[in-house]
Design a protein around this motif. Structure first.
Motif, mmCIF file in Angstrom:
data_model
loop_
_atom_site.group_PDB
_atom_site.id
_atom_site.type_symbol
_atom_site.label_atom_id
_atom_site.label_comp_id
_atom_site.label_asym_id
_atom_site.label_seq_id
_atom_site.Cartn_x
_atom_site.Cartn_y
_atom_site.Cartn_z
ATOM 1 N N PRO A 1 -8.750 36.614 20.337
ATOM 2 C CA PRO A 1 -8.890 37.867 21.087
ATOM 3 C C PRO A 1 -8.237 39.060 20.384
ATOM 4 C CG PRO A 1 -7.792 36.183 22.424
ATOM 5 C CD PRO A 1 -8.054 35.591 21.077
ATOM 6 N N GLY A 2 -7.213 38.802 19.592
ATOM 7 C CA GLY A 2 -6.566 39.880 18.845
ATOM 8 C C GLY A 2 -7.486 40.485 17.801
ATOM 9 N N LEU A 3 -8.411 39.682 17.276
ATOM 10 C CA LEU A 3 -9.348 40.177 16.275
ATOM 11 C C LEU A 3 -10.257 41.250 16.888
ATOM 12 C CD1 LEU A 3 -10.600 40.162 13.487
ATOM 13 C CD2 LEU A 3 -11.938 38.160 14.170
ATOM 14 N N ARG A 4 -10.720 40.999 18.082
ATOM 15 C CA ARG A 4 -11.560 41.989 18.774
ATOM 16 C C ARG A 4 -10.797 43.306 18.933
ATOM 17 N NH1 ARG A 4 -15.206 41.582 24.112
ATOM 18 N NH2 ARG A 4 -15.179 43.779 24.603
ATOM 19 N N ASP A 5 -9.535 43.228 19.335
ATOM 20 C CA ASP A 5 -8.714 44.432 19.506
ATOM 21 C C ASP A 5 -8.557 45.186 18.184
ATOM 22 O OD1 ASP A 5 -8.426 43.737 22.166
ATOM 23 O OD2 ASP A 5 -6.441 42.831 21.887
ATOM 24 N N ARG A 6 -8.341 44.454 17.074
ATOM 25 C CA ARG A 6 -8.182 45.098 15.763
ATOM 26 C C ARG A 6 -9.474 45.786 15.327
ATOM 27 N NH1 ARG A 6 -5.603 40.231 14.761
ATOM 28 N NH2 ARG A 6 -7.185 39.509 13.285
ATOM 29 N N LEU A 7 -10.591 45.131 15.561
ATOM 30 C CA LEU A 7 -11.870 45.740 15.201
ATOM 31 C C LEU A 7 -12.130 46.991 16.026
ATOM 32 C CD1 LEU A 7 -14.100 42.549 14.898
ATOM 33 C CD2 LEU A 7 -13.220 43.959 13.015
ATOM 34 N N GLN A 8 -11.909 46.890 17.322
ATOM 35 C CA GLN A 8 -12.150 48.041 18.196
ATOM 36 C C GLN A 8 -11.221 49.202 17.867
ATOM 37 O OE1 GLN A 8 -12.079 46.061 22.085
ATOM 38 N NE2 GLN A 8 -14.290 46.407 22.226
ATOM 39 N N ALA A 9 -10.027 48.910 17.369
ATOM 40 C CA ALA A 9 -9.101 49.983 16.984
ATOM 41 C C ALA A 9 -9.586 50.721 15.726
ATOM 42 C CB ALA A 9 -7.703 49.412 16.752
ATOM 43 N N ALA A 10 -10.331 50.034 14.871
ATOM 44 C CA ALA A 10 -10.812 50.626 13.614
ATOM 45 C C ALA A 10 -12.138 51.380 13.784
ATOM 46 C CB ALA A 10 -10.987 49.539 12.562
ATOM 47 N N TRP A 11 -12.850 51.130 14.848
ATOM 48 C CA TRP A 11 -14.197 51.681 15.043
ATOM 49 C C TRP A 11 -14.259 52.622 16.231
ATOM 50 C CZ3 TRP A 11 -16.534 46.162 14.843
ATOM 51 C CH2 TRP A 11 -16.715 45.770 13.514
ATOM 52 N N GLY B 1 -15.988 54.059 12.850
ATOM 53 C CA GLY B 1 -15.384 54.588 11.638
ATOM 54 C C GLY B 1 -16.030 54.052 10.388
ATOM 55 N N PRO B 2 -15.616 54.596 9.249
ATOM 56 C CA PRO B 2 -16.241 54.263 7.976
ATOM 57 C C PRO B 2 -15.628 53.026 7.304
ATOM 58 C CG PRO B 2 -14.706 56.036 7.642
ATOM 59 C CD PRO B 2 -14.695 55.714 9.119
ATOM 60 N N ILE B 3 -15.543 51.943 8.037
ATOM 61 C CA ILE B 3 -15.033 50.697 7.468
ATOM 62 C C ILE B 3 -15.879 49.540 7.988
ATOM 63 C CG2 ILE B 3 -13.288 50.444 9.277
ATOM 64 C CD1 ILE B 3 -11.484 49.136 7.073
ATOM 65 N N THR B 4 -16.243 48.674 7.071
ATOM 66 C CA THR B 4 -17.067 47.520 7.390
ATOM 67 C C THR B 4 -16.186 46.282 7.320
ATOM 68 O OG1 THR B 4 -19.019 48.606 6.475
ATOM 69 C CG2 THR B 4 -19.105 46.204 6.660
ATOM 70 N N PHE B 5 -16.386 45.380 8.265
ATOM 71 C CA PHE B 5 -15.635 44.123 8.284
ATOM 72 C C PHE B 5 -16.588 42.942 8.214
ATOM 73 C CE2 PHE B 5 -12.673 46.970 10.464
ATOM 74 C CZ PHE B 5 -11.490 46.665 9.809
ATOM 75 N N VAL B 6 -16.190 41.913 7.474
ATOM 76 C CA VAL B 6 -16.896 40.635 7.499
ATOM 77 C C VAL B 6 -16.208 39.804 8.565
ATOM 78 C CG1 VAL B 6 -17.504 38.549 6.224
ATOM 79 C CG2 VAL B 6 -17.573 40.786 5.080
ATOM 80 N N VAL B 7 -16.988 39.397 9.565
ATOM 81 C CA VAL B 7 -16.450 38.702 10.738
ATOM 82 C C VAL B 7 -17.151 37.362 10.927
ATOM 83 C CG1 VAL B 7 -15.848 40.865 11.891
ATOM 84 C CG2 VAL B 7 -18.071 39.835 12.291
ATOM 85 N N PRO B 8 -16.516 36.451 11.663
ATOM 86 C CA PRO B 8 -17.218 35.208 11.997
ATOM 87 C C PRO B 8 -18.489 35.532 12.782
ATOM 88 C CG PRO B 8 -14.870 35.006 12.459
ATOM 89 C CD PRO B 8 -15.131 36.455 12.152
#
Length: 183
Positions: free
Chosen positions: A73-83, A85-92
């Motif tokens: 669940p922390g991963l979702r929070d980290r992604l939402q904090a970054a977006w 925005g101009p950053i792409t993440f590779v996610v499961p």
């Protein structure tokens, strides 16, 4: 951006076509990520191998979430904090996601875009877009509508004009689990 252009581009996407549009740093080529024929068309236009995989861009979390498998669940929070925005993440990636989107990668590259034209296009289309830089493999990405027109034959795609964002090139890509920069 005119609503007419966005509506025309969304119709093109629904019919399995390809569109070119401005993003945070370069022009992108996009299509319906769930339409195998449209993805094949993008690969043909770019002269790109299928094994590399693609980025999906979305207008909001609701568009991208079904594609993801976020055990932490922390991963979702980290992604939402970054977006957005101009950053792409590779996610499961969720099990149902077609292999042509991730290629030989174990995850899926995704971004909630902050670019107003790219986000509006996702909203008009109603779901995420496959997104890759508008260039032939090995060439620099197009940064203007004119550069897109020069690189791709008329009739191959619909062009949504606009200015690219402030990045000097494609968005950086990070592994969402490790934080390691991949591009």
């Amino acid at each position: 951006m005119s609503e007419f252009r966005l509506a025309e581009a969304a119709r093109c996407l629904r019919r399995g076509g390809v569109v070119a549009y401005p993003t945070e740093g370069v022009y992108g080529l996009g299509c319906d990520p769930l339409n195998a024929a449209a993805v094949t068309q993008v690969l043909r236009l770019k002269r790109r191998p299928a094994a590399k995989g693609f980025v999906l861009i979305a207008a909001d979390w609701g568009q991208i979430e079904p594609y993801l498998d976020l055990p932490d669940p922390g991963l979702r929070d980290r992604l939402q904090a970054a977006w957005p925005g101009p950053i792409t993440f590779v996610v499961p990636v969720a099990e149902w996601v077609p292999v042509w989107l991730r290629g030989e990668q174990s995850g899926l590259a995704v971004r909630i875009t902050a670019h107003p034209v790219a986000a509006a296009l996702c909203r008009w289309f109603g779901r995420p877009l496959l997104s890759t830089s508008a260039n032939r493999t090995g060439q620099p990405p197009a940064r203007t509508a004119l550069a897109v027109r020069r690189r791709f034959p008329p009739g191959e795609l619909i062009l949504v004009p606009g200015r690219v964002g402030g990045l000097a090139g494609p968005t950086p890509i990070h592994d969402a689990l490790s934080g390691r920069r991949l591009r």
